[in-house]
Design a protein around this motif. Structure first.
Motif, PDB file in Angstrom:
ATOM      1  N   LEU A  39      -7.900  -1.389   3.370  1.00 25.09           N
ATOM      2  CA  LEU A  39      -6.961  -2.240   2.637  1.00 25.09           C
ATOM      3  C   LEU A  39      -6.154  -3.134   3.577  1.00 25.09           C
ATOM      4  O   LEU A  39      -5.707  -4.206   3.205  1.00 25.09           O
ATOM      5  CB  LEU A  39      -6.008  -1.366   1.811  1.00 25.09           C
ATOM      6  CG  LEU A  39      -6.646  -0.707   0.583  1.00 25.09           C
ATOM      7  CD1 LEU A  39      -5.735   0.357   0.013  1.00 25.09           C
ATOM      8  CD2 LEU A  39      -6.960  -1.759  -0.471  1.00 25.09           C
ATOM      9  N   ARG A  40      -5.969  -2.649   4.823  1.00 24.25           N
ATOM     10  CA  ARG A  40      -5.201  -3.435   5.795  1.00 24.25           C
ATOM     11  C   ARG A  40      -6.083  -4.370   6.617  1.00 24.25           C
ATOM     12  O   ARG A  40      -5.592  -5.073   7.483  1.00 24.25           O
ATOM     13  CB  ARG A  40      -4.434  -2.500   6.726  1.00 24.25           C
ATOM     14  CG  ARG A  40      -3.229  -1.877   6.052  1.00 24.25           C
ATOM     15  CD  ARG A  40      -2.486  -0.966   6.989  1.00 24.25           C
ATOM     16  NE  ARG A  40      -3.156   0.306   7.112  1.00 24.25           N
ATOM     17  CZ  ARG A  40      -3.082   1.083   8.193  1.00 24.25           C
ATOM     18  NH1 ARG A  40      -2.389   0.693   9.230  1.00 24.25           N
ATOM     19  NH2 ARG A  40      -3.701   2.230   8.232  1.00 24.25           N
ATOM     20  N   GLY A  41      -7.388  -4.326   6.388  1.00 26.34           N
ATOM     21  CA  GLY A  41      -8.293  -5.189   7.156  1.00 26.34           C
ATOM     22  C   GLY A  41      -8.546  -4.657   8.544  1.00 26.34           C
ATOM     23  O   GLY A  41      -8.775  -5.428   9.472  1.00 26.34           O
ATOM     24  N   ARG A  49       0.945   5.679  -0.400  1.00 18.91           N
ATOM     25  CA  ARG A  49       0.170   6.923  -0.402  1.00 18.91           C
ATOM     26  C   ARG A  49       1.008   8.046  -0.975  1.00 18.91           C
ATOM     27  O   ARG A  49       2.168   8.197  -0.613  1.00 18.91           O
ATOM     28  CB  ARG A  49      -0.231   7.287   1.023  1.00 18.91           C
ATOM     29  CG  ARG A  49      -1.262   6.351   1.560  1.00 18.91           C
ATOM     30  CD  ARG A  49      -1.993   7.045   2.676  1.00 18.91           C
ATOM     31  NE  ARG A  49      -1.649   6.482   3.959  1.00 18.91           N
ATOM     32  CZ  ARG A  49      -2.308   6.781   5.079  1.00 18.91           C
ATOM     33  NH1 ARG A  49      -3.294   7.629   5.050  1.00 18.91           N
ATOM     34  NH2 ARG A  49      -1.958   6.241   6.215  1.00 18.91           N
ATOM     35  N   SER A  88      -7.103   3.308   3.620  1.00 20.58           N
ATOM     36  CA  SER A  88      -5.894   2.594   4.035  1.00 20.58           C
ATOM     37  C   SER A  88      -6.235   1.511   5.058  1.00 20.58           C
ATOM     38  O   SER A  88      -5.741   0.389   4.991  1.00 20.58           O
ATOM     39  CB  SER A  88      -4.888   3.591   4.613  1.00 20.58           C
ATOM     40  OG  SER A  88      -3.736   2.919   5.014  1.00 20.58           O
ATOM     41  N   ILE A 131       0.840  -1.208   0.000  1.00 21.14           N
ATOM     42  CA  ILE A 131       0.000   0.000   0.000  1.00 21.14           C
ATOM     43  C   ILE A 131       0.875   1.257   0.000  1.00 21.14           C
ATOM     44  O   ILE A 131       1.813   1.356   0.799  1.00 21.14           O
ATOM     45  CB  ILE A 131      -0.925   0.008   1.236  1.00 21.14           C
ATOM     46  CG1 ILE A 131      -1.738  -1.291   1.279  1.00 21.14           C
ATOM     47  CG2 ILE A 131      -1.855   1.216   1.214  1.00 21.14           C
ATOM     48  CD1 ILE A 131      -2.408  -1.547   2.604  1.00 21.14           C
TER      49      ILE A 131
END
Lengths: 521, 189
Positions: free
Chosen positions: B130-132, B111, B127, B109
């Motif tokens: 995406l990281r759960g 940014r 974010s 990921i």
């Protein structure tokens, strides 16, 4: 048999674990003994005496995934499962955990490999998981948990004619460091006494700057910022090593280099002294020693380091160089720190001989009793104990049950003793000089312990301590009692375990002792 | 200069966007074959990454259709490699093709800070997704990876850090997944 040994602590621990790996090789020559270490210890593998499969655990990479921004826990989950495939494919029959942390326990459960000695960890759990004082060296406690005995004698420090003296001034923890100024003074004094001496100051690349600033200008001093194989060579060619509680000190055990360990802060000689006969270890007498491993020095200044002056360490070193044992004992008696010599008992355990004479008799008596118990557990099987019993098995059963019944009360008495001893500490903090109360309250408990345990040796040790208690109230008295009771708890636990094993043995053979109904008149 | 800005928002360096993109790229640690980039901006940084990692698949998240059109026009060479997902909410992100196609757990990921400065909150949420670390993404990833989790613990958790994840998974009872989650929890405690 395929064994995977987990050594997931730091480099110094890994070096100490080598002895156990070699013992396993000797005791089980048909077995394949492999190793799992931290990725950060990869550079240490060339030091191993035998070629073996070594797996590396990517701790740092996984931790990064778990804590860094823009990384995912799920990625770490997939990575660790992928890493585990390599271990699982090797199909190990046993795993031996020398790491002994919550993490290693969880890892073993996840790998689903049967653990060797999983049931015998009570001593390690009780003593090494906390800051409790230990009667045994860390490696001996590990041997005990695995129920194996080191098949080889502990190595003896070699006499060297070299003119090189190695110094490792910095440790991994600032509270374990002796001051660099003291190291400088020590080098200057040794150089003045013998100008032919060469000094090698060793350290890691991260320590280069601070070591350069402090030692580069001294005469006959060279800085050695090197890897482990090079360090090993340096130690092999040197006459003495002076170091704190570091991996270098444990590496010197492998090279048999005579060593002087300066144990400060949380470093505890009884647990992690070098496993090298003849090595000398110094420890401060300060009341806060040893402090907690996980917290910073609690004192306004580094008292334990300050109690060891460069001059006194110089005199210890000179006595070592001159092999003057009488002078070493005199220094131990006069100093504000303890001087221990590493020795091996006749039972094979590492022990620290306290060179101050008065303390030595007291300590040795305690150790003798505790070690005798350990020896009974490891060297003689339960069968041999049964053979040694002259009566019938049912008589032995009655004897065992009576002793076990007594143990509950013995533990209670020990708890009461511990509670009373804590009150000595509180009295010291209050500066309360009314000392008689402690002796008066402790005396009946000591008497009851003697009656229940029928153990004349322990009773005599405690009676001797009672005398000291009636003379003064001080932290010295408190620490002596606390040490005594810590040993007593370890001893009683072991003794209790032996009787429990005897009970299981008798039950397996159908010998039960059932107490009859109480007769009423 | 292809894009000066959007509604007074500067999307890239006004002086040298290529150099800015190169400097940003130098700081990125690429740890997977699929890359998520939060914020399309003027697209220079995406193009630079595509050029440096031609074998990687890149998904870019942004909510402004005019930027996608501009990117496709300005960097036609990236068309095959870069997929721009137009999403404005976490739900849209979870439903988008890239999220379903490429497991976010196996993605890297990234940014681009200058380009997302005006939408910090939204991209911070993306974010986490995406990281759960949001509820919906946590549920989605657990199901994808066959990790059982306890709905009861799950309901009371707002921010999914490792401790909370371990709690929600361990409460489910013995399983291989639970044991590995516990190992990871021990690594950071």
């Amino acid at each position: 048999m395929k064994i995977l040994v987990l050594s997931l602590l730091r480099l110094g621990d890994l070096l100490m674990h080598q002895e156990i790996l070699e013992a396993l090789d000797l005791l089980y020559p048909e077995a394949q003994v492999d190793l799992l270490v931290q990725e950060s210890c990869r550079h240490a593998t060339p030091l191993f005496s035998r070629q073996r499969n070594v797996h590396f655990f990517p701790r740092m990479a996984l931790q990064d995934q778990l804590v860094l921004k823009d990384k995912s826990f799920f990625r770490a989950y997939l990575d660790i499962k992928e890493w585990a495939v390599g271990i699982q494919n090797a199909q190990y029959t046993h795993v031996i955990d020398l790491t002994h942390t919550h993490f290693s326990k969880a890892l073993i459960e996840a790998l689903e490999i049967p653990e060797w000695g999983a049931q015998k960890k009570s001593y390690l759990n009780d003593v090494f998981a906390d800051c409790t004082r230990s009667s045994f060296h860390y490696v001996d406690a590990l041997y005990g948990s695995l129920q194996i005995t080191n098949p080889r004698p502990m190595p003896q420090a070699e006499e060297r004619q070299s003119s090189v003296i190695v110094l490792q001034p910095l440790t991994s923890d600032s509270k374990k460091n002796w001051s660099l100024i003291a190291y400088r003074e020590l080098i200057l004094k040794l150089g003045q006494r013998d100008p032919s001496l060469q000094f090698k100051v060793v350290g890691s690349p991260q320590e280069r700057n601070i070591l350069t600033q402090n030692f580069q200008t001294l005469p006959n001093v060279s800085l050695e910022i090197c890897g482990l194989p090079e360090l090993r060579q340096i130690l092999q060619d040197s006459r003495f090593l002076i170091s704190g509680d570091t991996a270098t000190l444990h590496l010197a055990t492998i090279t048999r280099t005579p060593s002087l360990g300066i144990y400060l802060g949380s470093a505890e000689p009884t647990k992690t002294a070098p496993r090298l006969r003849g090595a000398i270890v110094l420890q401060s007498h300060e009341a806060c020693v040893p402090c907690r491993h996980s917290s910073a020095c609690p004192q306004p200044s580094h008292l334990c380091a300050q109690s060891l002056s460069a001059d006194s360490v110089f005199h210890v070193l000179v006595a070592m160089i001159d092999k003057n044992q009488t002078e070493l004992k005199r220094l131990a008696w006069d100093s504000s720190f303890s001087i221990f010599r590493v020795e091996q008992t006749s039972f094979g355990f590492s022990t620290l001989e306290d060179l101050s004479l008065a303390e030595s008799e007291f300590q040795q008596l305690i150790r003798q009793v505790t070690f005798a118990s350990r020896a009974t557990q490891t060297q003689h099987s339960v069968e041999q104990l049964v053979k040694a019993f002259t009566g019938e098995l049912w008589e032995l059963s009655i004897f065992v049950e009576e002793r076990l019944r007594n143990f509950d009360r013995v533990f209670e008495v020990i708890k009461d003793l511990q509670s009373e001893v804590r009150s000595i500490s509180k009295a010291c903090l209050r500066m309360d000089k009314k000392i008689e109360n402690h002796g008066i309250r402790l005396a009946p408990l000591v008497k009851e312990f003697g009656f229940l345990s029928e153990d004349p040796e322990w009773t005599s040790v405690m009676e001797a301590a009672l005398v000291a208690c009636s003379q003064e109230t001080s932290f010295v008295v408190y620490r002596r009692w606390r040490a005594l009771l810590d040993d007593l708890v370890a001893f009683t636990d072991l003794n209790n375990e032996i009787y429990l094993q005897l009970r299981s043995y008798l039950h397996e053979r159908g010998v039960y002792y059932v107490p009859g109904p109480t007769r009423t008149t | 200069m292809l894009v000066q800005g959007l509604e007074d928002q500067k999307l890239c360096s006004q002086r040298d966007p290529t150099k800015e993109a190169a400097q940003w790229l130098e700081l990125q640690v690429v740890s997977a074959g699929h890359l998520w980039i939060l914020g399309l901006g003027a697209g220079y940084h995406v193009a630079a990454m595509a050029q440096k990692y031609p074998e990687h698949v890149i998904s870019v998240v942004d909510h402004r259709p005019e930027l996608r059109a501009h990117f496709e026009k300005s960097f036609p060479a990236c068309a095959r490699q870069v997929r721009v997902e137009l999403v404005a909410t976490e739900k849209e992100l979870l439903d988008c093709q890239s999220y379903r196609l490429f497991g976010p757990a196996l993605s890297s990921i990234h940014r681009f800070r200058p380009a997302i400065s005006m939408e910090q909150e939204m991209y911070a949420e993306f974010s986490k997704a995406l990281r759960g670390q949001t509820k919906a993404s946590f549920r989605f990833l657990c199901e994808q990876l066959e990790i059982p989790f306890n709905e009861v613990c799950f309901a009371g958790i707002s921010d999914f850090q490792i401790k909370e994840i371990a709690l929600a998974v361990e409460a489910q009872g013995p399983s291989a997944a639970r044991r590995w989650v516990r190992v990871l929890r021990e690594l950071v405690t």
